[in-house]
Design an enzyme around this catalytic site. Structure first.
Site, PDB file in Angstrom:
ATOM      1  N   ARG A  54       5.333 -48.133 -12.241  1.00 39.61           N
ATOM      2  CA  ARG A  54       4.080 -48.461 -11.916  1.00 39.61           C
ATOM      3  C   ARG A  54       3.577 -49.367 -12.680  1.00 39.61           C
ATOM      4  O   ARG A  54       2.832 -50.367 -12.473  1.00 39.61           O
ATOM      5  CB  ARG A  54       3.136 -47.009 -12.367  1.00 39.61           C
ATOM      6  CG  ARG A  54       2.989 -46.287 -10.879  1.00 39.61           C
ATOM      7  CD  ARG A  54       1.973 -45.372 -11.022  1.00 39.61           C
ATOM      8  NE  ARG A  54       2.470 -44.139 -11.786  1.00 39.61           N
ATOM      9  CZ  ARG A  54       1.868 -43.210 -12.046  1.00 39.61           C
ATOM     10  NH1 ARG A  54       0.625 -42.805 -11.345  1.00 39.61           N
ATOM     11  NH2 ARG A  54       2.303 -42.148 -12.713  1.00 39.61           N
ATOM     12  N   ASP A  78      10.064 -44.092 -15.457  1.00 37.57           N
ATOM     13  CA  ASP A  78       9.374 -45.281 -15.506  1.00 37.57           C
ATOM     14  C   ASP A  78       9.657 -45.796 -17.050  1.00 37.57           C
ATOM     15  O   ASP A  78       9.809 -46.951 -17.100  1.00 37.57           O
ATOM     16  CB  ASP A  78       7.793 -45.228 -15.593  1.00 37.57           C
ATOM     17  CG  ASP A  78       7.306 -45.113 -14.070  1.00 37.57           C
ATOM     18  OD1 ASP A  78       8.273 -44.983 -13.144  1.00 37.57           O
ATOM     19  OD2 ASP A  78       6.022 -44.989 -13.983  1.00 37.57           O
ATOM     20  N   ARG A 138       0.345 -33.463  -8.772  1.00 39.40           N
ATOM     21  CA  ARG A 138      -0.532 -34.079  -9.677  1.00 39.40           C
ATOM     22  C   ARG A 138      -1.773 -33.296  -9.325  1.00 39.40           C
ATOM     23  O   ARG A 138      -2.037 -33.056  -8.015  1.00 39.40           O
ATOM     24  CB  ARG A 138      -0.632 -35.473  -9.254  1.00 39.40           C
ATOM     25  CG  ARG A 138       0.677 -36.190  -9.546  1.00 39.40           C
ATOM     26  CD  ARG A 138       0.520 -37.984  -9.113  1.00 39.40           C
ATOM     27  NE  ARG A 138       1.892 -38.492  -8.748  1.00 39.40           N
ATOM     28  CZ  ARG A 138       2.477 -39.026  -9.685  1.00 39.40           C
ATOM     29  NH1 ARG A 138       2.458 -38.961 -10.918  1.00 39.40           N
ATOM     30  NH2 ARG A 138       3.557 -39.759  -9.378  1.00 39.40           N
ATOM     31  N   ASP A 155       8.226 -45.568 -19.614  1.00 41.00           N
ATOM     32  CA  ASP A 155       7.106 -46.493 -20.243  1.00 41.00           C
ATOM     33  C   ASP A 155       6.125 -45.859 -21.294  1.00 41.00           C
ATOM     34  O   ASP A 155       5.083 -46.089 -21.306  1.00 41.00           O
ATOM     35  CB  ASP A 155       5.859 -46.443 -18.909  1.00 41.00           C
ATOM     36  CG  ASP A 155       5.585 -44.912 -18.330  1.00 41.00           C
ATOM     37  OD1 ASP A 155       6.263 -44.025 -18.877  1.00 41.00           O
ATOM     38  OD2 ASP A 155       4.668 -44.670 -17.612  1.00 41.00           O
ATOM     39  N   GLY A 163       5.305 -37.299 -11.381  1.00 35.76           N
ATOM     40  CA  GLY A 163       6.567 -37.726 -10.575  1.00 35.76           C
ATOM     41  C   GLY A 163       7.769 -37.116 -11.234  1.00 35.76           C
ATOM     42  O   GLY A 163       7.900 -37.036 -12.345  1.00 35.76           O
ATOM     43  N   ASP A 176       3.213 -40.154 -19.124  1.00 29.94           N
ATOM     44  CA  ASP A 176       1.985 -40.087 -20.081  1.00 29.94           C
ATOM     45  C   ASP A 176       0.823 -39.333 -19.422  1.00 29.94           C
ATOM     46  O   ASP A 176       0.171 -38.642 -20.220  1.00 29.94           O
ATOM     47  CB  ASP A 176       1.634 -41.617 -20.259  1.00 29.94           C
ATOM     48  CG  ASP A 176       1.303 -42.192 -18.997  1.00 29.94           C
ATOM     49  OD1 ASP A 176       1.924 -41.856 -17.812  1.00 29.94           O
ATOM     50  OD2 ASP A 176       0.382 -43.068 -19.034  1.00 29.94           O
ATOM     51  N   THR A 219      10.027 -38.880 -16.842  1.00 23.88           N
ATOM     52  CA  THR A 219       9.611 -39.808 -15.977  1.00 23.88           C
ATOM     53  C   THR A 219      10.708 -40.889 -15.833  1.00 23.88           C
ATOM     54  O   THR A 219      11.158 -41.261 -16.859  1.00 23.88           O
ATOM     55  CB  THR A 219       8.325 -40.363 -16.472  1.00 23.88           C
ATOM     56  OG1 THR A 219       8.095 -41.583 -15.620  1.00 23.88           O
ATOM     57  CG2 THR A 219       8.106 -40.860 -17.882  1.00 23.88           C
TER      58      THR A 219
HETATM   59  N1  LIG Z   1      -6.354 -38.014 -18.970  1.00 24.06           N
HETATM   60  C1  LIG Z   1      -5.822 -37.055 -18.727  1.00 24.06           C
HETATM   61  N2  LIG Z   1      -6.316 -35.886 -19.012  1.00 24.06           N
HETATM   62  C2  LIG Z   1      -6.111 -34.534 -18.843  1.00 24.06           C
HETATM   63  N3  LIG Z   1      -4.839 -34.304 -17.852  1.00 24.06           N
HETATM   64  C3  LIG Z   1      -4.378 -35.639 -17.278  1.00 24.06           C
HETATM   65  C4  LIG Z   1      -4.870 -36.737 -17.641  1.00 24.06           C
HETATM   66  N4  LIG Z   1      -4.036 -37.813 -16.933  1.00 24.06           N
HETATM   67  C5  LIG Z   1      -3.304 -36.888 -16.102  1.00 24.06           C
HETATM   68  N5  LIG Z   1      -3.390 -35.859 -16.376  1.00 24.06           N
HETATM   69  C6  LIG Z   1      -2.729 -34.612 -15.848  1.00 24.06           C
HETATM   70  O1  LIG Z   1      -1.295 -34.809 -15.583  1.00 24.06           O
HETATM   71  C7  LIG Z   1      -1.003 -34.817 -14.255  1.00 24.06           C
HETATM   72  C8  LIG Z   1       0.352 -35.672 -14.073  1.00 24.06           C
HETATM   73  O2  LIG Z   1      -0.188 -36.992 -14.539  1.00 24.06           O
HETATM   74  P1  LIG Z   1       0.247 -38.498 -13.865  1.00 24.06           P
HETATM   75  O3  LIG Z   1       0.135 -38.157 -12.034  1.00 24.06           O
HETATM   76  O4  LIG Z   1      -0.254 -39.669 -14.474  1.00 24.06           O
HETATM   77  O5  LIG Z   1       1.952 -38.522 -14.088  1.00 24.06           O
HETATM   78  P2  LIG Z   1       2.730 -38.567 -15.302  1.00 24.06           P
HETATM   79  O6  LIG Z   1       2.796 -37.582 -16.044  1.00 24.06           O
HETATM   80  O7  LIG Z   1       2.261 -39.811 -15.932  1.00 24.06           O
HETATM   81  O8  LIG Z   1       4.195 -38.815 -14.381  1.00 24.06           O
HETATM   82  P3  LIG Z   1       4.653 -40.097 -14.001  1.00 24.06           P
HETATM   83  O9  LIG Z   1       4.883 -41.183 -15.123  1.00 24.06           O
HETATM   84  O10 LIG Z   1       6.157 -39.836 -13.419  1.00 24.06           O
HETATM   85  O11 LIG Z   1       3.938 -40.492 -12.992  1.00 24.06           O
HETATM   86  C9  LIG Z   1      -2.011 -35.364 -13.432  1.00 24.06           C
HETATM   87  O12 LIG Z   1      -2.288 -34.959 -11.999  1.00 24.06           O
HETATM   88  C10 LIG Z   1      -3.438 -34.492 -14.326  1.00 24.06           C
HETATM   89  O13 LIG Z   1      -3.278 -33.181 -13.954  1.00 24.06           O
HETATM   90  O1  LIG Z   2       5.419 -39.419  -5.996  1.00 24.52           O
HETATM   91  P1  LIG Z   2       4.348 -40.708  -5.787  1.00 24.52           P
HETATM   92  O2  LIG Z   2       3.002 -40.039  -6.020  1.00 24.52           O
HETATM   93  O3  LIG Z   2       4.704 -41.440  -4.455  1.00 24.52           O
HETATM   94  O4  LIG Z   2       4.333 -41.621  -7.033  1.00 24.52           O
HETATM   95  C1  LIG Z   2       5.154 -42.674  -7.083  1.00 24.52           C
HETATM   96  C2  LIG Z   2       4.938 -43.275  -8.527  1.00 24.52           C
HETATM   97  O5  LIG Z   2       5.630 -42.354  -9.550  1.00 24.52           O
HETATM   98  C3  LIG Z   2       6.663 -42.906 -10.279  1.00 24.52           C
HETATM   99  O6  LIG Z   2       8.014 -42.637  -9.624  1.00 24.52           O
HETATM  100  C4  LIG Z   2       6.663 -42.314 -11.499  1.00 24.52           C
HETATM  101  O7  LIG Z   2       5.496 -42.561 -12.395  1.00 24.52           O
HETATM  102  C5  LIG Z   2       6.433 -44.316 -10.273  1.00 24.52           C
HETATM  103  O8  LIG Z   2       7.309 -45.297 -10.516  1.00 24.52           O
HETATM  104  C6  LIG Z   2       5.825 -44.551  -8.928  1.00 24.52           C
HETATM  105  O9  LIG Z   2       4.750 -45.717  -8.773  1.00 24.52           O
END
Ligand SMILES: Nc1ncnc2c1ncn2[C@@H]1O[C@H](COP(=O)(O)OP(=O)(O)OP(=O)(O)O)[C@@H](O)[C@H]1O
Ligand SMILES: O=P(O)(O)OC[C@H]1O[C@](O)(CO)[C@@H](O)[C@@H]1O
Length: 321
Positions: free
Chosen positions: A171, A127, A72, A129, A11, A103, A125
């Site tokens: 989340r 969050d 993503r 988190d 995100g 994460d 991010t």
């Molecule tokens: N366990 C994993 N192993 C490898 N790549 C991963 C894994 N989890 C997530 N990714 C990669 O990282 C991308 C981003 O992860 P995710 O959608 O969970 O967002 P995020 O980095 O946690 O950010 P946000 O907290 O804002 O949602 C995923 O679309 C995927 O390509």
């Molecule tokens: O952009 P999307 O896919 O709607 O994701 C929303 C999620 O992304 C975040 O903004 C960041 O992880 C969360 O707070 C929320 O649940």
């Protein structure tokens, strides 16, 4: 190290642009070639890459979103996807990578690091988190946005003598709800770490109504689970006869100009990420604890438990009696 790449993933969050700017400008200042990778790991696999100049990041420190765009990608999580990414890194001679995200992004970074790629993670991010850092880039801005929204919703809630349930993002983490709840003077804050106690919420509403309070604000974190804010509204109406309205703040929270705090954090962490790559100290996540910048091994940083702020939770409850 001659060439580094930078990408934003997951995100988007206010302040990501300030972090990109810091990576690009600090990289060029240090004599590096800096490549911008579009659309996160997806764009990396597809080779959506272009060289960044000093001017590429002009006039972006104040802008929300991410000029590199975000995505993503499930494909990146497969062996084939990571093979594609490794290949592209070789084709573009990328010696080091800065990934800005949450994460999930860091789990992707860990995989790349295990495959031999020097990578640094910057926490972008909303969050908040992540256990290894007190703040993620974007969190402060979002809390300010939510507090502003609470103020506006409070005006009309008060005029009509209602209870307003406001759903905020986060989340699996209640930090946005908690901090904005305290700062916005909420009557109840519902977070995934504690769960929903509808009996207590209704009792509190009746008690405050009996004391003459005309309106109430309830902050509801999206990750709570079983009951939706609309169902909670029905429960309140049925048990208290108080009229309720639900506002889902949604993606409104993720846009907008980053706060000074987020711009500063992003600038410092972006520069630190480049410094670590230059020092050959990769495989780390950068963050801030107790006011000081820190760098943790990716695996260790990811395993550090995010501690729920019980004290703030209790204080919000006490101050809303
Ligand atoms: N366990 C994993 N192993 C490898 N790549 C991963 C894994 N989890 C997530 N990714 C990669 O990282 C991308 C981003 O992860 P995710 O959608 O969970 O967002 P995020 O980095 O946690 O950010 P946000 O907290 O804002 O949602 C995923 O679309 C995927 O390509
Ligand atoms: O952009 P999307 O896919 O709607 O994701 C929303 C999620 O992304 C975040 O903004 C960041 O992880 C969360 O707070 C929320 O649940």
């Amino acid at each position: 190290m001659k060439t580094i790449g930078v990408l934003t993933s997951g995100g988007d969050s206010p302040g990501m642009n300030a972090a990109i700017r810091a990576v690009v400008r600090y990289g060029i200042y240090s004599g590096l070639k800096v490549l911008g990778i579009k659309e996160g790991f997806k764009g990396l696999m597809e080779g959506k890459i272009e060289e960044m100049e000093l001017s590429s990041v002009a006039n972006i420190i104040q802008r929300g979103g991410t000029i590199l765009r975000s995505a993503r990608s499930d494909e990146f999580m497969t062996d084939r996807g990571k093979e594609k990414a490794l290949n592209i890194l070789k084709v573009f001679n990328i010696d080091g990578l800065v990934v800005i995200g949450g994460d999930g992004t860091f789990r992707g970074a860990l995989d790349l690091s295990k495959l031999g790629v020097p990578v640094i993670g910057v926490p972008g991010t909303i969050d908040n988190d992540l256990g290894y850092t007190d703040y993620t880039i974007g969190f402060d801005t979002v809390v300010n946005t939510v507090v502003d929204a609470i103020g506006k919703i409070r005006d009309t809630t008060e005029s009509h003598g209602r209870a307003s349930i406001i759903e905020v993002m986060g989340r699996r983490c209640g930090d946005i709800a908690l901090q904005s709840g305290l700062a916005g003077g909420a009557d109840s804050v519902i977070v995934p770490e504690v769960g929903l106690d509808e009996v207590n919420i209704c009792k509190k509403l009746i008690d405050s109504r009996n004391r003459g309070k005309r309106h109430s604000i309830i902050i509801f974190a999206e990750g709570v689970g079983d009951v939706t804010p609309y169902e909670l509204g029905d429960i309140i109406k049925k048990n208290t006869d108080i009229d309720t309205r639900v506002t889902i703040l949604g993606h409104l929270q993720r846009g907008g100009s980053p706060s000074a705090f987020d711009r500063t954090l992003a600038s410092r962490l972006g520069a630190k990420a480049v410094q670590l790559l230059l020092e050959g100290d990769a495989g780390k996540l950068v963050g801030r604890r107790n006011g000081v910048l820190v760098a943790e091994e990716i695996e260790i940083g990811l395993s550090m438990e995010k501690v729920f702020d019980e004290e703030t939770y209790k204080l919000t409850d006490i101050l809303s009696i």
